[in-house]
Design a protein around this motif. Structure first.
Motif, mmCIF file in Angstrom:
data_model
loop_
_atom_site.group_PDB
_atom_site.id
_atom_site.type_symbol
_atom_site.label_atom_id
_atom_site.label_comp_id
_atom_site.label_asym_id
_atom_site.label_seq_id
_atom_site.Cartn_x
_atom_site.Cartn_y
_atom_site.Cartn_z
ATOM 1 N N ILE A 280 -12.671 -12.468 3.691
ATOM 2 C CA ILE A 280 -11.773 -11.434 3.172
ATOM 3 C C ILE A 280 -10.368 -11.875 3.589
ATOM 4 O O ILE A 280 -9.992 -11.774 4.758
ATOM 5 C CB ILE A 280 -12.121 -10.042 3.764
ATOM 6 C CG1 ILE A 280 -13.587 -9.697 3.464
ATOM 7 C CG2 ILE A 280 -11.164 -8.970 3.211
ATOM 8 C CD1 ILE A 280 -14.099 -8.434 4.168
ATOM 9 N N MET A 281 -9.654 -12.429 2.620
ATOM 10 C CA MET A 281 -8.337 -13.021 2.907
ATOM 11 C C MET A 281 -7.317 -11.885 2.949
ATOM 12 O O MET A 281 -6.786 -11.503 1.911
ATOM 13 C CB MET A 281 -7.972 -14.014 1.802
ATOM 14 C CG MET A 281 -9.061 -15.014 1.470
ATOM 15 S SD MET A 281 -8.531 -16.215 0.227
ATOM 16 C CE MET A 281 -8.540 -15.244 -1.270
ATOM 17 N N ASP A 282 -7.045 -11.365 4.120
ATOM 18 C CA ASP A 282 -6.196 -10.181 4.191
ATOM 19 C C ASP A 282 -4.937 -10.464 5.016
ATOM 20 O O ASP A 282 -4.958 -11.290 5.924
ATOM 21 C CB ASP A 282 -6.991 -9.018 4.818
ATOM 22 C CG ASP A 282 -6.338 -7.680 4.549
ATOM 23 O OD1 ASP A 282 -5.517 -7.579 3.620
ATOM 24 O OD2 ASP A 282 -6.661 -6.720 5.282
ATOM 25 N N PHE B 60 -12.501 -13.641 -1.214
ATOM 26 C CA PHE B 60 -12.202 -12.368 -1.870
ATOM 27 C C PHE B 60 -10.745 -12.446 -2.340
ATOM 28 O O PHE B 60 -9.810 -12.390 -1.548
ATOM 29 C CB PHE B 60 -12.393 -11.232 -0.854
ATOM 30 C CG PHE B 60 -12.637 -9.873 -1.471
ATOM 31 C CD1 PHE B 60 -12.698 -9.680 -2.841
ATOM 32 C CD2 PHE B 60 -12.832 -8.772 -0.637
ATOM 33 C CE1 PHE B 60 -12.946 -8.422 -3.387
ATOM 34 C CE2 PHE B 60 -13.075 -7.509 -1.166
ATOM 35 C CZ PHE B 60 -13.138 -7.327 -2.540
ATOM 36 N N ALA B 61 -10.573 -12.629 -3.633
ATOM 37 C CA ALA B 61 -9.240 -12.872 -4.179
ATOM 38 C C ALA B 61 -8.590 -11.600 -4.718
ATOM 39 O O ALA B 61 -7.374 -11.421 -4.610
ATOM 40 C CB ALA B 61 -9.321 -13.907 -5.292
ATOM 41 N N PHE B 62 -9.406 -10.727 -5.319
ATOM 42 C CA PHE B 62 -8.842 -9.507 -5.922
ATOM 43 C C PHE B 62 -9.976 -8.499 -6.083
ATOM 44 O O PHE B 62 -10.996 -8.811 -6.692
ATOM 45 C CB PHE B 62 -8.216 -9.834 -7.283
ATOM 46 C CG PHE B 62 -7.359 -8.731 -7.834
ATOM 47 C CD1 PHE B 62 -6.014 -8.618 -7.467
ATOM 48 C CD2 PHE B 62 -7.884 -7.789 -8.705
ATOM 49 C CE1 PHE B 62 -5.220 -7.594 -7.967
ATOM 50 C CE2 PHE B 62 -7.100 -6.763 -9.214
ATOM 51 C CZ PHE B 62 -5.756 -6.665 -8.842
ATOM 52 N N SER B 63 -9.791 -7.324 -5.517
ATOM 53 C CA SER B 63 -10.880 -6.345 -5.550
ATOM 54 C C SER B 63 -10.748 -5.416 -6.745
ATOM 55 O O SER B 63 -9.658 -5.277 -7.325
ATOM 56 C CB SER B 63 -10.901 -5.527 -4.249
ATOM 57 O OG SER B 63 -9.895 -4.529 -4.282
ATOM 58 N N ASN C 81 -8.000 -3.169 -6.112
ATOM 59 C CA ASN C 81 -6.620 -3.680 -6.047
ATOM 60 C C ASN C 81 -5.804 -3.348 -7.307
ATOM 61 O O ASN C 81 -4.578 -3.477 -7.302
ATOM 62 C CB ASN C 81 -6.577 -5.187 -5.772
ATOM 63 C CG ASN C 81 -6.959 -5.573 -4.355
ATOM 64 O OD1 ASN C 81 -7.551 -6.625 -4.110
ATOM 65 N ND2 ASN C 81 -6.613 -4.737 -3.389
ATOM 66 N N ARG D 294 -2.696 -1.097 -7.084
ATOM 67 C CA ARG D 294 -1.401 -1.552 -6.532
ATOM 68 C C ARG D 294 -0.315 -1.485 -7.600
ATOM 69 O O ARG D 294 -0.606 -1.417 -8.797
ATOM 70 C CB ARG D 294 -1.548 -2.980 -6.006
ATOM 71 C CG ARG D 294 -2.504 -3.022 -4.821
ATOM 72 C CD ARG D 294 -2.403 -4.322 -4.089
ATOM 73 N NE ARG D 294 -3.301 -4.285 -2.934
ATOM 74 C CZ ARG D 294 -3.285 -5.148 -1.945
ATOM 75 N NH1 ARG D 294 -2.427 -6.141 -1.958
ATOM 76 N NH2 ARG D 294 -4.122 -5.039 -0.948
ATOM 77 N N ARG E 55 -12.944 -11.817 8.340
ATOM 78 C CA ARG E 55 -11.772 -11.127 7.780
ATOM 79 C C ARG E 55 -10.566 -11.432 8.646
ATOM 80 O O ARG E 55 -10.622 -11.328 9.869
ATOM 81 C CB ARG E 55 -11.993 -9.614 7.734
ATOM 82 C CG ARG E 55 -10.794 -8.889 7.116
ATOM 83 C CD ARG E 55 -11.054 -7.412 6.885
ATOM 84 N NE ARG E 55 -9.966 -6.832 6.105
ATOM 85 C CZ ARG E 55 -10.104 -5.878 5.200
ATOM 86 N NH1 ARG E 55 -11.284 -5.374 4.958
ATOM 87 N NH2 ARG E 55 -9.047 -5.417 4.545
ATOM 88 N N ARG F 257 -12.958 -3.936 8.679
ATOM 89 C CA ARG F 257 -13.751 -3.230 7.671
ATOM 90 C C ARG F 257 -14.112 -4.210 6.554
ATOM 91 O O ARG F 257 -13.516 -5.279 6.437
ATOM 92 C CB ARG F 257 -12.988 -2.028 7.116
ATOM 93 C CG ARG F 257 -11.637 -2.355 6.516
ATOM 94 C CD ARG F 257 -10.942 -1.121 5.924
ATOM 95 N NE ARG F 257 -9.581 -1.448 5.562
ATOM 96 C CZ ARG F 257 -8.508 -1.227 6.336
ATOM 97 N NH1 ARG F 257 -8.665 -0.664 7.517
ATOM 98 N NH2 ARG F 257 -7.312 -1.570 5.933
ATOM 99 N N SER G 195 -14.245 -3.294 3.174
ATOM 100 C CA SER G 195 -13.501 -3.021 1.945
ATOM 101 C C SER G 195 -14.295 -3.371 0.673
ATOM 102 O O SER G 195 -13.788 -4.049 -0.215
ATOM 103 C CB SER G 195 -12.153 -3.765 1.955
ATOM 104 O OG SER G 195 -11.371 -3.350 3.048
HETATM 105 C C1 IPE Z 1 -9.537 -6.546 0.565
HETATM 106 O O1 IPE Z 1 -8.282 -6.351 1.115
HETATM 107 C C2 IPE Z 1 -9.420 -7.223 -0.772
HETATM 108 C C3 IPE Z 1 -9.008 -8.621 -0.756
HETATM 109 C C4 IPE Z 1 -8.783 -9.346 0.292
HETATM 110 C C5 IPE Z 1 -8.858 -9.217 -2.054
HETATM 111 P P1 IPE Z 1 -7.445 -5.004 0.882
HETATM 112 O O2 IPE Z 1 -6.156 -5.224 1.550
HETATM 113 O O3 IPE Z 1 -7.445 -4.640 -0.539
HETATM 114 O O4 IPE Z 1 -8.336 -3.933 1.679
HETATM 115 P P2 IPE Z 1 -7.911 -2.540 2.337
HETATM 116 O O5 IPE Z 1 -7.230 -1.750 1.282
HETATM 117 O O6 IPE Z 1 -7.015 -2.847 3.484
HETATM 118 O O7 IPE Z 1 -9.213 -1.938 2.811
#
Ligand code: IPE
Ligand code: IPE
Ligand code: MG
Length: 248
Positions: free
Chosen positions: A16-18, A60-63, A66, A69, A186, A192, A194
């Motif tokens: 999860i690339m956050d 995880f590139a785009f949920s 997302n 946004r 993550r 989490r 997500s």
């Molecule tokens: C998860 O990250 C989705 C990706 C990495 C593509 P988000 O930033 O969308 O997750 P939340 O909103 O903090 O849970």
């Protein structure tokens, strides 16, 4: 730099690339600069995973969430995805990378879907690492689509309700044929999932690291793999006895 000897390399790492937005905020830059820098971290992660022998890398590139946004951020992210495939596909193909895309492909923009399909098609016979791109992906949506397809089979008499097994459910998910992730990682310190791989991560090891995604480099990846290697996985069973005592 040579690769340190790694033991117990996971077959499948899902990330999860956050933290792209926070990376940019910290520098007083627009969020899009964080996403831009994040693409470089993607390249490095694919290279590192391939080097150490990871067989599947899911990013995880785009949920599916997302899309809530702001429009300009979504359009930047779409632009970056398109640019990434246009610029990097030939190189990934040369590296023998096989690309799979998971997520809902229906109703995708007409400038995105053909590129994703081209990436899958071009690399389908490659035998190196499989790069799984989770785009427009949400685990609950994925499971709902799988349930719907099973329901249609039951309704049309091709399957009995009692024939719905965990294996059959898994075979209808976008990840059909891909082993479950051994490690879900993550970045950015958030702890989490997500809506990421909720079914597939049933027995995955979870690792949350503080680095923001654009700062996640080869060393961070190797350090995460070292931490994974010390984990003891049980899958609901008992841990293996270290050695059997003589006479027992
Ligand atoms: C998860 O990250 C989705 C990706 C990495 C593509 P988000 O930033 O969308 O997750 P939340 O909103 O903090 O849970
Ligand atoms: C992850 O970074 C990239 C995507 C979700 C597309 P974010 O954009 O979520 O960055 P933060 O979490 O706001 O820092
Ligand atoms: Mg985020």
């Amino acid at each position: 730099m040579s690769i340190p000897p790694l033991s117990n390399v996971p077959t499948h790492v899902a990330i999860i690339m956050d933290g792209n937005g926070r990376w940019a905020n910290k520098r007083g830059l627009p969020r899009t600069m964080g996403h831009r820098k994040g693409v470089e971290a993607v390249r490095e992660a694919v290279r590192t995973a391939g080097e150490v022998g990871v067989r599947y890398l899911t990013l995880f590139a785009f949920s599916s969430e997302n899309w809530t946004r702001p429009e300009d951020e979504i359009s930047d992210l779409m632009g970056l995805l398109k640019a990434f495939i246009r610029r990097d596909l030939a190189d990934l193909h040369r590296q023998n990378v096989r690309i799979r895309v998971i997520g809902d492909k229906t109703n995708l923009r007409s400038d995105i879907l053909p590129l994703l399909l081209e990436a899958e098609e071009t690399t389908r016979n490659n035998s190196g690492i499989t790069l799984v791109i989770a785009f427009n992906y949400g685990a609950r949506d994925e499971m709902a689509r799988a349930m719907r397809s099973l329901a249609v089979d039951v309704k049309e008499g091709r399957m009995l309700p009692e024939q719905i097994t965990p294996e059959r459910i898994a075979s209808r998910l976008d990840t059909a044929g891909i082993p479950d992730p051994d490690l879900v990682l993550r970045t950015s310190g958030e702890e989490r999932l997500s809506n990421f791989l909720l079914w597939q991560a049933a027995y995955s090891e979870l690792l949350f690291v503080p680095e923001l995604w654009p700062d996640f480099n080869r060393d961070s990846f190797l350090a995460a793999l070292e931490r994974y290697a010390t984990r003891e996985r049980r899958f609901g069973g008992l841990s293996k006895p270290a050695t059997l005592a003589v006479g027992s």
